[in-house]
Design an enzyme around this catalytic site. Sequence first.
Site, short mmCIF file in Angstrom:
data_model
loop_
_atom_site.label_atom_id
_atom_site.label_comp_id
_atom_site.label_asym_id
_atom_site.label_seq_id
_atom_site.Cartn_x
_atom_site.Cartn_y
_atom_site.Cartn_z
N HIS A 469 -6.99 -89.79 -0.37
CA HIS A 469 -6.99 -90.04 1.07
C HIS A 469 -7.69 -88.94 1.86
CE1 HIS A 469 -3.00 -92.35 0.15
NE2 HIS A 469 -4.06 -93.07 -0.15
N PRO A 470 -8.92 -88.54 1.53
CA PRO A 470 -9.59 -87.48 2.29
C PRO A 470 -10.01 -87.97 3.67
CG PRO A 470 -11.11 -88.41 0.71
CD PRO A 470 -9.78 -89.05 0.44
#
Length: 531
Positions: A469-470
């Site tokens: 989930h960057p």
Amino acid sequence: MNDIFDVVVVGAGPAGCAVAARLADARPDLAVALLETGPGSHPHVVHAPFGIAATVPRPSERNYAYRTVPQAELGGRQGYQPRGRGVGGSSLINAMVYVRGQREDYDGWATAGCTGWGWDDVLPCFRRSENNERGGDALHGVGGPLNVADPVDPSPFSGLFVRAAVEAGFPENRDFNGPVQEGVGLYQVFEKNGERWNAARAYLENGTRPNLAVIADTQALRLVFEGRRARGMIVAGAGGERLIGARREVVLSAGAFGSPQLLMASGVGPGEHLRDLGIEVLHDAPEVGGNLQDHLDYCVARLASSRDLIGVTPGFAIQFFGALQRYKKERRGLLTSNISEAGGFLKSRPDLDRPDLQLHFCISPVDDHGRKRHYARGFSVHVCGLRPESRGTVRLAGPDAHVAPLIDPRYLSAPEDLETLLRGVRLVHRILAAPSISRIPAKPLYDTSRESDETLRELIRARADTIYHPVGTCRMGADARSVVDPQLRVRGLEGLRVADASVMPSIVSGNTQAPSAMIGEKAADLMLAGI
């Protein structure tokens, strides 16, 4: 092909697909181009939800499979960062989990100066994008492009996990996108008729659009400017390099790694860094590529021999062949599983006002992203801290955008992140000690509840990695240092916006596909209001 368009969208992930399709639908007079580095069509392994087991662990035509720089607080290890490559972006290879986050996430954006991005502002975009098979209500939509469904044939073990968590004292929650996020249950997923419903299928296969050109297998290299106005992209494809021109606007939707990389390769970013690489600085924007946030995940894995679990064994190979035949005929059974069927949102401390942990329960011992094989069946419970304090960077490895960027999440650089994960692992051990699961004979892979806190801290440092989930590397804000303003316009330039997870000022409390699509929907609204 005519290489001059009104709007050029770069990156065909959930946000890029949303903004391109919505613009083309609303304004048939606009010529819209959607550029994508990877392929435009995909094999069955992508469309079958279970295909995640094959697509995530290794580099491929549809997985960039990036690595981070060595992480000081993870013992010098390089982290693994799989990202989707192709029309559909990371929705081609992710676990398809449908989670929006918490109301407070978006209200926090608005309080920080991002006017128009509070929960009440973004909820209509979420509802418009959604077709929830359970039906519509004040929080859910029907008729939207993103099909949201309950798991077709979840493993009985996913139900065992939910029962065990309830026995351990946590509430059951049948809708993580309902009035309350806290609790445990089965996830809803982006599936339709047993198939992965990726962003491309959702937004681009819905109707014929003569004014939308989807240009796949084409690498964006750098922006072209006329003065300080973006006028298009230099791209590389089968015919070599060429210019894709934009009469009105360019929208970067290349993700938390790709969007800052393209800005910096085009001379927009931290001036000293660009000059060190020999890139002429058009606009010194120090925060481009900064503010990187991600959910760091620790996996508690167990080996067990149940046929309701997955593993690399001769028995499972035989079982898989039968499941494949059933999937071909009925679109039911094992291959409809995203492997991470259940999970939950918990508080690491009772004094918190909302969950700060997320669990993903997998019907497989998913060790090191599935890259480490144990030749046994099993299950795993993944836990991540939802609101990390650590902040990292994305930088260029060289002036050529063909080269993978330098990704440095600086995991655990904020000490509290380690303590949050430690408390999360303890909660997982508590669930695994509950009767519904503890009665199942299982062999721990790395840890048990008997470990000391210090041993668990060392295990976290040795084994934790991303849960994919960057966000945050082109931060939206009202202040002059923010990369984009609340209209998603890049500060200091004209005709250029960013619309993807990179604009998030702070990470959302959950998975990022639905919020990324929402950002694309919102970007289209903002653009249509000004075109």
